[in-house]
Write an enzyme that holds these catalytic residues in place. Structure first.
Site, PDB file in Angstrom:
ATOM      1  N   HIS A  74     -24.051   1.032 -19.928  1.00 40.94           N
ATOM      2  CA  HIS A  74     -22.833   0.254 -19.707  1.00 40.94           C
ATOM      3  C   HIS A  74     -22.612   0.039 -18.209  1.00 40.94           C
ATOM      4  O   HIS A  74     -23.044   0.849 -17.383  1.00 40.94           O
ATOM      5  CB  HIS A  74     -21.605   0.989 -20.260  1.00 40.94           C
ATOM      6  N   CYS A  82     -17.069   6.580 -23.787  1.00 42.74           N
ATOM      7  CA  CYS A  82     -18.071   6.318 -22.741  1.00 42.74           C
ATOM      8  C   CYS A  82     -17.495   5.512 -21.578  1.00 42.74           C
ATOM      9  O   CYS A  82     -17.756   5.829 -20.409  1.00 42.74           O
ATOM     10  CB  CYS A  82     -19.273   5.596 -23.344  1.00 42.74           C
TER      11      CYS A  82
END
Length: 279
Positions: A239, A126
């Site tokens: 994030h 990610c």
């Protein structure tokens, strides 16, 4: 298309189903797979309920596309047999990312690499995807010499149990109770932890190592040096990253904004005078 989702009951598996539905992906037949513990559960997709089946016992013949987010161990065991049965496997774990025979693909950056698959395509980590999506259009224009990256990673990256742990710890903190940790090495509520995954013998976390190594594989001969510090922060999802770039050639901020705004999958949110910025 005949689609199977492995790890369907996990946080990422649920997201797979949501996105397949949102994008109206042409699913003619859907099979939901997970561990034997989850077999028999039912999950909703397009207004219908589908039973969850045991991945280990599932016969993959006839499957055309298999989306895997069942963890590295399950991927190593089962993805090759799906590929042998004729399916294209897109794996979200770290199992095959650095395998030289498996393409590591961000569709907006190196889609052509996917064409050389031998049944399995790896999805990057990610943090790597977020990083490259934001810097690739700038790299293509001005050539990045090196990047220094700090990540602020939500607990969702650790899965559904981590999200539950954050929620329970926040409630415990409000009630003045002890914070119990089982997913993370320390309490995450009201805290930041400069450790994402374990550390290697050089003191670099696995997450930091992934960021550098995966960038090099995806960009190939056009890769640049990456130094990363990865930190877990107490938010449920999304994030964030702070990136400092050194370029080979001059590029001004307005040009950079235009390049980013026109790149597929990137949205520029940047008006500090009105307190508008990514959050």
């Amino acid at each position: 298309m005949k689609v199977a989702v492995a790890g369907a009951t996990g946080a990422v598996g649920i997201e797979f189903l949501r996105i397949l539905e949102e994008r109206k992906f042409p699913v003619d037949a859907l099979r939901l797979l997970a561990s034997s513990r989850s077999a028999g559960k039912k999950l909703a997709f397009r207004g219908e309920e589908f039973p969850v089946e045991d991945l280990s016992a599932f016969d993959p013949r006839g499957t055309e596309l298999a989306l895997f987010s069942a963890g590295s161990a399950a991927a190593k065991e089962h993805a090759p047999r799906f590929a042998r049965a004729g399916a294209v496997v897109v794996d979200n774990s770290s199992a095959f990312r650095m395998d030289p025979e498996v393409p590591l693909v961000v569709p907006e950056i190196n889609p052509e690499d996917a064409r050389r698959h031998q049944g399995i395509v790896a999805n990057p980590n990610c943090t790597t995807i977020l990083f490259l999506m934001a810097v690739f259009p700038l790299h293509r224009e001005a050539g990045i010499r090196r990047a220094i990256v700090s990540t602020y990673q939500a607990v969702s990256g650790k899965g559904a149990r981590a999200m539950e742990e954050l929620d329970l710890q926040i409630r415990a903190a409000i009630e003045g109770k002890p914070l119990v940790s089982s997913v993370f090495p320390h309490p995450i509520a009201g805290n930041v932890i400069p450790q994402v995954d374990s550390f290697d013998e050089e003191g670099t976390s696995i997450e930091e190592r992934k960021l550098s190594r995966e960038t090099a594989k995806i960009l190939g001969a056009n890769a640049f040096a990456v130094a990363g510090t990865c930190v877990r922060v107490p938010v449920p999802r999304a994030h964030s990253e702070s990136v400092a770039l050194e370029f080979e050639r001059e590029i001004d901020p307005e040009r950079a904004r235009r390049l980013l705004s026109s790149f597929p999958g990137v949205r520029v949110v940047d008006d500090p005078s009105r307190s508008v910025y990514p959050m």
